[in-house]
Scaffold this motif. Structure first.
Motif: not given
Lengths: 110, 116
Positions: A41-47
């Protein structure tokens, strides 16, 4: 456009180190390797992002061998909150757009 | 600072109706992107805005889909005559520069669209 291949799913336990390997045999000379994380339920996040050898930040490490045909995302001492889908991307910006594969669904168990 | 915001967070509509989805990018970001994620699927690129350049619409699935970005900031994705297969989470992202393989994209929380 380099295609990426990564395991569909992985299981781990809290406190373990997790390594997710991505294959990208057709990577081009000017391509970077980027990993994103997506919680439900979240957008992708840069790692993390790298070009060659090793890159480390506060979240993960990225290992890239000399031929750059694969890369390994390493998550040290995972916790339950690391349960997510991890996407490996190559040539991250094809004129701007990101081309996502299916990703690896990591499940961390207590 | 404020991240990418999207509204509404959830939208339920009837087949055949038009819907508008809004994205507020991070202030100062030049590039703005729309993606779609269907249940259990990966993310699918839809459209990309870079400054004042003509948008890259190569990912739009049909002519029922359109998007605009006003004043280089807020963007609206419009889906006309919605179909049940349009049901998905629509994600917006922005990045500082775009057009660079090292530019990080920052994603919003998405709008979950359900077409009945």
């Amino acid at each position: 456009l380099a295609k990426t291949t990564q395991p569909i799913s992985m299981d781990s336990y809290e406190g373990q180190e997790v390594n997710i390997t991505c294959s990208h045999n057709n990577i081009a000379t000017n391509d970077y390797i980027t990993w994103y994380q997506q919680f439900p339920s979240q957008g992708p996040r840069f790692i993390i992002q790298g070009y060659k050898t090793k890159v480390t930040n506060e979240v993960a490490s990225l290992f890239i061998p000399a031929d750059r045909k694969s890369s390994t995302l390493s998550l040290p001492r995972v916790s339950l909150s690391d349960t997510a889908v991890y996407y490996c991307l190559v040539a991250a910006n094809q004129g701007g757009k990101l081309i996502f594969g299916q990703g690896t669904e990591l499940s961390v168990k207590p | 600072g404020a991240g990418v915001s999207q509204s509404p967070s959830n939208k339920v509509t009837e087949k055949g109706k038009d819907v508008e989805l809004r994205c507020d990018p991070i202030s100062g970001h030049t590039a703005l992107y729309w993606y779609r994620q269907s249940l259990g699927q990966g993310l699918e690129f839809l459209i990309y805005f870079q400054g004042n350049s003509a948008p890259d619409k190569s990912g739009l699935p049909s002519d029922r889909f359109s998007a605009e970005r006003t004043g280089g900031s807020v963007s609206t994705l419009t889906i006309q005559r919605t179909q049940q297969e349009d049901s998905a989470v629509y994600l917006c992202a922005s990045s500082p520069m775009g057009r660079s393989s090292t530019d990080t994209q920052y994603f919003g929380p998405g709008t979950r669209l359900t077409v009945l």
